[in-house]
Design a protein around this motif. Structure first.
Motif, PDB file in Angstrom:
ATOM      1  N   LEU A  45      62.207  33.324-105.150  1.00 13.80           N
ATOM      2  CA  LEU A  45      61.856  34.626-104.794  1.00 13.80           C
ATOM      3  C   LEU A  45      63.086  35.564-104.112  1.00 13.80           C
ATOM      4  O   LEU A  45      63.337  36.469-104.619  1.00 13.80           O
ATOM      5  N   ALA A  46      64.304  34.666-103.535  1.00 13.19           N
ATOM      6  CA  ALA A  46      65.203  35.395-103.152  1.00 13.19           C
ATOM      7  C   ALA A  46      66.160  35.730-104.452  1.00 13.19           C
ATOM      8  O   ALA A  46      66.634  37.020-104.377  1.00 13.19           O
ATOM      9  N   LYS A  47      66.172  35.145-105.080  1.00 15.11           N
ATOM     10  CA  LYS A  47      66.840  35.389-106.663  1.00 15.11           C
ATOM     11  C   LYS A  47      66.422  36.539-107.138  1.00 15.11           C
ATOM     12  O   LYS A  47      66.886  37.530-107.596  1.00 15.11           O
ATOM     13  N   LYS A  48      65.006  36.485-107.208  1.00 13.65           N
ATOM     14  CA  LYS A  48      64.100  37.846-107.918  1.00 13.65           C
ATOM     15  C   LYS A  48      64.518  38.908-107.345  1.00 13.65           C
ATOM     16  O   LYS A  48      64.383  39.987-107.655  1.00 13.65           O
ATOM     17  N   ARG A  49      64.721  39.035-105.854  1.00 15.47           N
ATOM     18  CA  ARG A  49      64.432  40.089-105.044  1.00 15.47           C
ATOM     19  C   ARG A  49      66.154  40.487-104.925  1.00 15.47           C
ATOM     20  O   ARG A  49      66.602  41.218-103.990  1.00 15.47           O
ATOM     21  N   GLU A  50      67.087  39.603-105.665  1.00 21.24           N
ATOM     22  CA  GLU A  50      68.486  39.874-105.449  1.00 21.24           C
ATOM     23  C   GLU A  50      69.176  39.782-104.209  1.00 21.24           C
ATOM     24  O   GLU A  50      69.877  40.591-103.763  1.00 21.24           O
TER      25      GLU A  50
END
Length: 163
Positions: A45-50
């Motif tokens: 999720l962190a990756k997706k939210r940059e």
């Protein structure tokens, strides 16, 4: 289960279950695999939210001045044991190295702080674990992260009524 849940709720439940299993002295293997599942959700999720999903892991690892040890620690924390558990078909005769409880606790810590960085509200169980972990391993927490956690926890506790 009759309710639908989102990924943050799934991560929260896995992190909390890991903490409960830890303090109920469950076997370390299911605690570890459950912790990894929750951590993987919040990291993705962190990756997706940059958001840098490795920020907290990197900041703790960088406290260690030994380059080879830092490299090993990052590799261990980000995959070795969970790959063994997750991918039995790749090496059916493989053996798992012992899982260190302190390393596993560090994974729980990372899962919690990443969950919070994504906007998740730390539950009482998570807050208790954070306090337990920091009091047990103050040397592992960088001053900037420690300051952020302490400030956040103080603000949370000041604003709450006794329950």
């Amino acid at each position: 289960m009759t309710e639908k849940i989102d990924k943050m709720e799934a991560a929260k439940r896995q992190i909390e279950a890991s903490i409960k299993m830890l303090f109920d002295n469950y076997d370390i293997v299911p605690i570890h695999s459950n912790t990894r599942a929750g951590l993987e959700i919040v990291r993705n999720l962190a990756k997706k939210r940059e958001i840098d999903e490795n920020y907290f892991i990197d900041s703790v690892i960088m406290q260690n001045e030994n380059h080879d040890e830092r490299k090993w620690l990052k590799q261990y924390l980000l995959g070795e044991t969970s790959s063994f558990i997750k991918h039995a078909n790749r090496d059916p005769g493989g053996m798992l190295s012992p899982i260190d409880e302190d390393d596993n606790n560090l994974l729980i810590f990372f899962a919690i702080v990443t969950y919070e960085a994504l906007g998740g509200e730390m539950t009482i169980i998570m807050q208790a674990f954070i306090r337990f972990y920091i009091s047990s391993h103050p040397e592992m927490i960088g001053d900037d992260i420690l300051e952020q956690l302490v400030r956040k926890n103080i603000e949370d506790w000041i604003g709450k009524n006794r329950e």
